[in-house]
Write a protein that holds these residues in place. Sequence first.
Motif, PDB file in Angstrom:
ATOM      1  N   GLU A 180       4.350 -66.009  37.667  1.00 25.96           N
ATOM      2  CA  GLU A 180       3.438 -65.737  36.558  1.00 25.96           C
ATOM      3  C   GLU A 180       4.040 -64.861  35.468  1.00 25.96           C
ATOM      4  OE1 GLU A 180       0.422 -67.005  36.189  1.00 25.96           O
ATOM      5  OE2 GLU A 180       0.493 -68.121  38.076  1.00 25.96           O
ATOM      6  N   GLY A 181       5.139 -64.195  35.782  1.00 29.18           N
ATOM      7  CA  GLY A 181       5.726 -63.307  34.787  1.00 29.18           C
ATOM      8  C   GLY A 181       4.938 -62.039  34.574  1.00 29.18           C
ATOM      9  N   ARG A 182       4.071 -61.693  35.506  1.00 22.67           N
ATOM     10  CA  ARG A 182       3.236 -60.501  35.417  1.00 22.67           C
ATOM     11  C   ARG A 182       2.863 -60.058  36.822  1.00 22.67           C
ATOM     12  NH1 ARG A 182      -2.155 -61.625  36.386  1.00 22.67           N
ATOM     13  NH2 ARG A 182      -2.687 -63.841  36.457  1.00 22.67           N
ATOM     14  N   LEU A 183       2.223 -58.909  36.915  1.00 21.68           N
ATOM     15  CA  LEU A 183       1.754 -58.413  38.192  1.00 21.68           C
ATOM     16  C   LEU A 183       0.290 -58.799  38.402  1.00 21.68           C
ATOM     17  CD1 LEU A 183       3.386 -54.879  38.143  1.00 21.68           C
ATOM     18  CD2 LEU A 183       3.967 -56.775  39.661  1.00 21.68           C
ATOM     19  N   PRO A 184      -0.151 -58.907  39.636  1.00 22.78           N
ATOM     20  CA  PRO A 184      -1.556 -59.269  39.891  1.00 22.78           C
ATOM     21  C   PRO A 184      -2.507 -58.178  39.429  1.00 22.78           C
ATOM     22  CG  PRO A 184      -0.443 -58.672  41.937  1.00 22.78           C
ATOM     23  CD  PRO A 184       0.621 -58.764  40.889  1.00 22.78           C
ATOM     24  N   VAL A 185      -3.687 -58.602  38.960  1.00 21.70           N
ATOM     25  CA  VAL A 185      -4.720 -57.666  38.527  1.00 21.70           C
ATOM     26  C   VAL A 185      -6.028 -58.051  39.207  1.00 21.70           C
ATOM     27  CG1 VAL A 185      -3.680 -57.166  36.287  1.00 21.70           C
ATOM     28  CG2 VAL A 185      -5.235 -59.102  36.499  1.00 21.70           C
ATOM     29  N   ASN A 186      -6.946 -57.128  39.249  1.00 21.58           N
ATOM     30  CA  ASN A 186      -8.234 -57.376  39.880  1.00 21.58           C
ATOM     31  C   ASN A 186      -9.105 -58.291  39.023  1.00 21.58           C
ATOM     32  OD1 ASN A 186      -8.334 -55.856  42.390  1.00 21.58           O
ATOM     33  ND2 ASN A 186      -8.109 -54.038  41.108  1.00 21.58           N
ATOM     34  N   GLY A 187      -9.945 -59.072  39.706  1.00 20.38           N
ATOM     35  CA  GLY A 187     -10.975 -59.827  39.009  1.00 20.38           C
ATOM     36  C   GLY A 187     -10.680 -61.272  38.706  1.00 20.38           C
ATOM     37  N   ARG A 188      -9.461 -61.735  38.968  1.00 18.11           N
ATOM     38  CA  ARG A 188      -9.138 -63.119  38.611  1.00 18.11           C
ATOM     39  C   ARG A 188      -9.419 -64.081  39.757  1.00 18.11           C
ATOM     40  NH1 ARG A 188      -6.989 -64.118  33.924  1.00 18.11           N
ATOM     41  NH2 ARG A 188      -6.212 -62.416  32.651  1.00 18.11           N
ATOM     42  N   SER A 189      -9.067 -63.718  40.942  1.00 18.81           N
ATOM     43  CA  SER A 189      -9.324 -64.537  42.131  1.00 18.81           C
ATOM     44  C   SER A 189      -9.284 -63.605  43.323  1.00 18.81           C
ATOM     45  CB  SER A 189      -8.274 -65.640  42.279  1.00 18.81           C
ATOM     46  OG  SER A 189      -7.012 -65.089  42.649  1.00 18.81           O
ATOM     47  N   PRO A 190      -9.918 -63.991  44.441  1.00 22.30           N
ATOM     48  CA  PRO A 190      -9.885 -63.115  45.624  1.00 22.30           C
ATOM     49  C   PRO A 190      -8.465 -62.808  46.087  1.00 22.30           C
ATOM     50  CG  PRO A 190     -11.588 -64.785  45.867  1.00 22.30           C
ATOM     51  CD  PRO A 190     -10.812 -65.147  44.635  1.00 22.30           C
ATOM     52  N   GLN A 191      -7.596 -63.811  46.067  1.00 22.63           N
ATOM     53  CA  GLN A 191      -6.226 -63.594  46.521  1.00 22.63           C
ATOM     54  C   GLN A 191      -5.477 -62.653  45.585  1.00 22.63           C
ATOM     55  OE1 GLN A 191      -3.853 -67.133  46.800  1.00 22.63           O
ATOM     56  NE2 GLN A 191      -2.162 -66.109  47.844  1.00 22.63           N
ATOM     57  N   GLU A 192      -5.620 -62.860  44.278  1.00 20.66           N
ATOM     58  CA  GLU A 192      -4.929 -61.992  43.327  1.00 20.66           C
ATOM     59  C   GLU A 192      -5.485 -60.571  43.390  1.00 20.66           C
ATOM     60  OE1 GLU A 192      -3.890 -61.601  38.543  1.00 20.66           O
ATOM     61  OE2 GLU A 192      -4.607 -63.511  39.354  1.00 20.66           O
ATOM     62  N   SER A 193      -6.796 -60.443  43.553  1.00 21.55           N
ATOM     63  CA  SER A 193      -7.406 -59.122  43.651  1.00 21.55           C
ATOM     64  C   SER A 193      -6.907 -58.379  44.886  1.00 21.55           C
ATOM     65  CB  SER A 193      -8.935 -59.237  43.701  1.00 21.55           C
ATOM     66  OG  SER A 193      -9.438 -59.746  42.483  1.00 21.55           O
ATOM     67  N   ALA A 194      -6.727 -59.112  45.990  1.00 21.23           N
ATOM     68  CA  ALA A 194      -6.222 -58.495  47.216  1.00 21.23           C
ATOM     69  C   ALA A 194      -4.804 -57.973  47.014  1.00 21.23           C
ATOM     70  CB  ALA A 194      -6.266 -59.488  48.367  1.00 21.23           C
ATOM     71  N   LEU A 195      -3.965 -58.750  46.343  1.00 22.93           N
ATOM     72  CA  LEU A 195      -2.602 -58.306  46.061  1.00 22.93           C
ATOM     73  C   LEU A 195      -2.601 -57.115  45.105  1.00 22.93           C
ATOM     74  CD1 LEU A 195      -0.671 -61.688  45.653  1.00 22.93           C
ATOM     75  CD2 LEU A 195      -0.665 -60.119  47.608  1.00 22.93           C
ATOM     76  N   ALA A 196      -3.514 -57.137  44.125  1.00 19.28           N
ATOM     77  CA  ALA A 196      -3.612 -56.019  43.186  1.00 19.28           C
ATOM     78  C   ALA A 196      -4.001 -54.736  43.910  1.00 19.28           C
ATOM     79  CB  ALA A 196      -4.616 -56.338  42.087  1.00 19.28           C
ATOM     80  N   GLY A 197      -4.933 -54.859  44.871  1.00 15.70           N
ATOM     81  CA  GLY A 197      -5.342 -53.697  45.647  1.00 15.70           C
ATOM     82  C   GLY A 197      -4.203 -53.146  46.497  1.00 15.70           C
ATOM     83  N   TRP A 198      -3.447 -54.047  47.109  1.00 17.87           N
ATOM     84  CA  TRP A 198      -2.299 -53.620  47.913  1.00 17.87           C
ATOM     85  C   TRP A 198      -1.277 -52.909  47.034  1.00 17.87           C
ATOM     86  CZ3 TRP A 198       2.952 -54.665  47.859  1.00 17.87           C
ATOM     87  CH2 TRP A 198       3.680 -54.288  49.003  1.00 17.87           C
ATOM     88  N   LEU A 199      -1.044 -53.435  45.850  1.00 23.16           N
ATOM     89  CA  LEU A 199      -0.065 -52.845  44.946  1.00 23.16           C
ATOM     90  C   LEU A 199      -0.540 -51.480  44.440  1.00 23.16           C
ATOM     91  CD1 LEU A 199       2.675 -53.560  43.770  1.00 23.16           C
ATOM     92  CD2 LEU A 199       1.512 -54.604  41.821  1.00 23.16           C
ATOM     93  N   THR A 200      -1.836 -51.332  44.226  1.00 20.38           N
ATOM     94  CA  THR A 200      -2.378 -50.038  43.804  1.00 20.38           C
ATOM     95  C   THR A 200      -2.124 -48.970  44.858  1.00 20.38           C
ATOM     96  OG1 THR A 200      -4.117 -51.018  42.422  1.00 20.38           O
ATOM     97  CG2 THR A 200      -4.499 -48.789  43.238  1.00 20.38           C
ATOM     98  N   ARG A 201      -2.300 -49.332  46.124  1.00 20.84           N
ATOM     99  CA  ARG A 201      -2.039 -48.367  47.202  1.00 20.84           C
ATOM    100  C   ARG A 201      -0.565 -47.989  47.266  1.00 20.84           C
ATOM    101  NH1 ARG A 201      -5.968 -51.745  49.367  1.00 20.84           N
ATOM    102  NH2 ARG A 201      -4.463 -53.065  50.470  1.00 20.84           N
ATOM    103  N   ARG A 202       0.315 -48.937  46.968  1.00 18.78           N
ATOM    104  CA  ARG A 202       1.742 -48.613  46.952  1.00 18.78           C
ATOM    105  C   ARG A 202       2.056 -47.676  45.777  1.00 18.78           C
ATOM    106  NH1 ARG A 202       0.314 -51.274  50.509  1.00 18.78           N
ATOM    107  NH2 ARG A 202      -0.046 -49.157  51.196  1.00 18.78           N
ATOM    108  N   ARG A 203       1.375 -47.861  44.658  1.00 21.32           N
ATOM    109  CA  ARG A 203       1.581 -46.955  43.511  1.00 21.32           C
ATOM    110  C   ARG A 203       1.153 -45.542  43.883  1.00 21.32           C
ATOM    111  NH1 ARG A 203      -0.898 -51.407  40.420  1.00 21.32           N
ATOM    112  NH2 ARG A 203       0.752 -52.496  39.282  1.00 21.32           N
ATOM    113  N   GLN A 204       0.032 -45.436  44.591  1.00 17.87           N
ATOM    114  CA  GLN A 204      -0.448 -44.124  45.006  1.00 17.87           C
ATOM    115  C   GLN A 204       0.549 -43.467  45.954  1.00 17.87           C
ATOM    116  OE1 GLN A 204      -4.217 -45.326  46.627  1.00 17.87           O
ATOM    117  NE2 GLN A 204      -5.293 -45.159  44.674  1.00 17.87           N
ATOM    118  N   GLN A 205       1.082 -44.238  46.894  1.00 21.64           N
ATOM    119  CA  GLN A 205       2.079 -43.691  47.804  1.00 21.64           C
ATOM    120  C   GLN A 205       3.325 -43.239  47.047  1.00 21.64           C
ATOM    121  OE1 GLN A 205       2.643 -46.873  50.636  1.00 21.64           O
ATOM    122  NE2 GLN A 205       1.125 -46.038  52.044  1.00 21.64           N
TER     123      GLN A 205
END
Length: 232
Positions: A95-120
Amino acid sequence: MDRNREQGIRLMTQTKRPAPHPEWVLMYRKGIPAPKIAAGAGVAASVVRYHLAIAAKQDPGLRQEHQAAMPVPPPRVTDAGRRNLASVLAFHHAEGRLPVNGRSPQESALAGWLTRRRQQAAYGALSPAYAHALDTIPGWRDYPTKRDADAARWQQRLAEVAAWLAAGHDWPRHNKTEDQAERTLGVWLHTQRIDYRAGKLTAAKEKQLDDVIPGWRHGRVRRGGNSRGGSA
């Protein structure tokens, strides 16, 4: 001396101890949990917690200091985490971008996982295995907005249409085609033409379209040389 009497004497001794006990408070402030303090002092954990409760009333920030001082557990890499990492990398490549919330359940799940990695990462607790792989994506540690994602996807589609034409193809069609890749590019290009006619296309985007894929407004040419008038 029987056991009950020993416990009674111990409790009497404990009740005479000034509360809060400064040594226990200091140990707790340094991140040592109450059960460990109690074990070292040879007293019941409830006694230590009683002293700490009094200390926390005197100093409301005590428990936060305790949490902050506790040793950070070593970063873990799970099988599920490895799968999510691979999915994020594949998503960015496609996609040339990172996943974001709200587009699809799968993309939202990846966005959530990536957010937790940012916090870590912000707290210095990110596994080196994750950090090494994710750092191949420029800017992944920043929190992307929906506008950022839309802008990145627009640029990606522009480049894909340019590559499609450079490969010798005619303008991609948004209908009457079985090729899903062509349809995706055709729908995007058709949308740019609609926005242009409605006056919704920004001057910056119009210039990029003119520079990268000149002639984009007209689309395919009918037999005999007449344009399709913007049809994809």
